[in-house]
Scaffold this motif. Structure first.
Motif, mmCIF file in Angstrom:
data_model
loop_
_atom_site.group_PDB
_atom_site.id
_atom_site.type_symbol
_atom_site.label_atom_id
_atom_site.label_comp_id
_atom_site.label_asym_id
_atom_site.label_seq_id
_atom_site.Cartn_x
_atom_site.Cartn_y
_atom_site.Cartn_z
ATOM 1 N N GLY A 1 11.784 -0.848 -12.361
ATOM 2 C CA GLY A 1 11.457 -1.931 -13.266
ATOM 3 C C GLY A 1 10.778 -2.253 -13.058
ATOM 4 O O GLY A 1 10.452 -3.383 -14.035
ATOM 5 N N LEU A 2 10.918 -2.609 -11.403
ATOM 6 C CA LEU A 2 9.902 -4.298 -11.300
ATOM 7 C C LEU A 2 8.745 -3.310 -10.595
ATOM 8 O O LEU A 2 8.431 -2.710 -9.915
ATOM 9 C CB LEU A 2 11.074 -4.745 -10.231
ATOM 10 N N ASN A 3 7.650 -4.958 -10.314
ATOM 11 C CA ASN A 3 6.499 -4.340 -9.510
ATOM 12 C C ASN A 3 6.733 -5.153 -8.228
ATOM 13 O O ASN A 3 6.405 -6.291 -8.278
ATOM 14 C CB ASN A 3 5.632 -5.121 -11.305
ATOM 15 N N PHE A 4 6.364 -3.989 -7.444
ATOM 16 C CA PHE A 4 6.317 -5.016 -6.201
ATOM 17 C C PHE A 4 4.756 -4.219 -5.457
ATOM 18 O O PHE A 4 4.283 -3.437 -5.695
ATOM 19 C CB PHE A 4 7.382 -3.953 -4.746
ATOM 20 N N LEU A 5 4.581 -6.203 -4.260
ATOM 21 C CA LEU A 5 3.411 -5.732 -3.692
ATOM 22 C C LEU A 5 3.922 -5.097 -2.494
ATOM 23 O O LEU A 5 4.483 -4.846 -2.044
ATOM 24 C CB LEU A 5 3.452 -7.261 -3.160
ATOM 25 N N VAL A 6 2.484 -4.062 -2.077
ATOM 26 C CA VAL A 6 2.732 -3.256 -0.854
ATOM 27 C C VAL A 6 1.191 -3.265 -0.297
ATOM 28 O O VAL A 6 0.031 -3.640 -1.411
ATOM 29 C CB VAL A 6 2.816 -1.167 -0.990
ATOM 30 N N ASN A 7 1.084 -2.596 0.767
ATOM 31 C CA ASN A 7 0.148 -2.612 1.912
ATOM 32 C C ASN A 7 0.470 -1.617 2.972
ATOM 33 O O ASN A 7 0.897 -1.197 2.802
ATOM 34 C CB ASN A 7 -1.024 -4.232 2.172
ATOM 35 N N LYS A 8 -0.929 -1.177 3.728
ATOM 36 C CA LYS A 8 -0.659 -0.130 4.794
ATOM 37 C C LYS A 8 0.452 -0.785 6.151
ATOM 38 O O LYS A 8 0.659 0.220 6.440
ATOM 39 C CB LYS A 8 -2.065 -0.322 5.503
ATOM 40 N N TYR A 9 0.668 -1.583 6.094
ATOM 41 C CA TYR A 9 2.063 -2.342 6.218
ATOM 42 C C TYR A 9 3.842 -1.520 6.248
ATOM 43 O O TYR A 9 5.063 -1.656 6.939
ATOM 44 C CB TYR A 9 1.751 -3.570 7.227
ATOM 45 N N THR A 10 3.280 -1.285 4.518
ATOM 46 C CA THR A 10 5.179 -0.569 4.043
ATOM 47 C C THR A 10 4.466 0.352 3.352
ATOM 48 O O THR A 10 3.671 0.815 2.787
ATOM 49 C CB THR A 10 5.242 -1.893 2.796
ATOM 50 N N LEU A 11 5.856 1.304 3.895
ATOM 51 C CA LEU A 11 6.160 2.406 2.900
ATOM 52 C C LEU A 11 5.299 1.987 1.003
ATOM 53 O O LEU A 11 5.992 1.565 0.945
ATOM 54 C CB LEU A 11 7.206 2.436 2.885
ATOM 55 N N ILE A 12 5.430 3.199 0.619
ATOM 56 C CA ILE A 12 5.326 3.237 -0.829
ATOM 57 C C ILE A 12 6.607 3.510 -1.231
ATOM 58 O O ILE A 12 7.290 4.484 -1.243
ATOM 59 C CB ILE A 12 4.027 4.025 -1.025
ATOM 60 N N PRO A 13 7.583 2.859 -2.181
ATOM 61 C CA PRO A 13 8.498 3.118 -2.665
ATOM 62 C C PRO A 13 8.507 4.068 -3.857
ATOM 63 O O PRO A 13 7.455 4.676 -4.352
ATOM 64 C CB PRO A 13 8.965 1.610 -3.384
#
Length: 279
Positions: free
Chosen positions: A76-88
């Protein structure tokens, strides 16, 4: 040639999934998907059309939608992601739900309880937990400094207090005073895929390999973590996410370090074994 919203989406749907097309256009225009229903005949500017078509090409090539938009919803929350992180992923929400349930049942005061998230990535696990529990002291650890930079931004965005530590597994805790802590809760979504699984699963080819693959049938890092937990020599509850095919192996591994421990296995949304709770 100028196009309406409907025409642009119809053209994109010949190349990618309709939902992806809707979300990409929503991202470009800064409008909710519902906007397209009411304004379906609105003319799209050439600049936005070109931006949209570029993103469609990236999605068609397999780049995950979350990496294109830089965002992913989790718990229910919005997270920043990029190529260094896995996608939740939704399956990890099972882990978060169970941690929240246990923390909210704990009678220990904030100063007696410590949450440690190992392999923090985007920070989605500890942040989601802290947004839904009493405030407790929290460490989040990751070997990737670029990933921790993203996690710090997410913690600031969601206004939660977390101490982020760079390093391998629990090693950064060696320099932290946790003697007064009576109960430790450890969460870990570590790399658990084999090299073979990584090579045969095309959907994860854009995600950081180091956050996905481990040796010893995918359980090398969990083995190392269990050894470190044993050295802490204090009460703990641990939550490990794993591959459904590893159930028997991870149970055996846990018992080799903690023969008297109780192990509960929780299933994911598809009814497959996904989280081991050790306590």
């Amino acid at each position: 040639m100028r196009q309406t919203i409907t025409q642009l989406l119809q053209s994109a749907c010949q190349q990618i999934d309709k939902l992806d097309a809707d979300l990409l256009l929503s991202f470009i225009l800064g409008k909710p998907r519902e906007y397209f229903i009411i304004h379906n005949n609105e003319i799209i500017s050439l600049a936005n059309k070109n931006k949209f078509n570029k993103l469609v090409k990236k999605r068609k090539a397999g780049l995950p939608l979350a990496y294109i938009t830089g965002h992913k919803e989790f718990f229910g929350l919005n997270f920043l992601v990029n190529k260094y992180t896995l996608i939740p992923r939704p399956d990890t929400e099972i882990l978060v739900e169970n941690v929240i349930d246990i923390i909210n049942k704990k009678s220990e005061t904030r100063n007696k309880l410590l949450l440690i998230d190992v392999g923090a990535g985007s920070g989605c696990i500890p942040i989601s937990i802290l947004k839904n529990t009493k405030k407790i002291k929290t460490f989040a650890i990751d070997i990737s400094k670029p990933a921790l930079a993203v996690a710090k931004k997410n913690a600031k965005k969601h206004k939660v207090k977390i101490k982020f530590l760079p390093g391998n597994l629990l090693n950064p805790l060696k320099h932290k005073n946790i003697k007064t802590i009576k109960q430790i809760i450890i969460t870990a979504n570590l790399p658990y895929l084999t090299e073979k699984q990584y090579k045969t699963e095309s959907s994860i080819k854009f995600e950081p390999k180091t956050a996905l693959v481990a040796k010893k049938e995918g359980l090398a890092l969990y083995e190392e973590l269990l050894q470190q937990i044993k050295q802490l020599d204090r009460p703990f509850t641990a939550f490990f996410e794993f591959d459904p095919r590893q159930t028997a192996m991870i149970k055996k591994l846990i018992k080799s370090f903690f023969p008297k421990s109780k192990i509960k296995i929780k299933k994911d949304l598809a009814g497959r074994d996904r989280v081991a709770i050790i306590g």
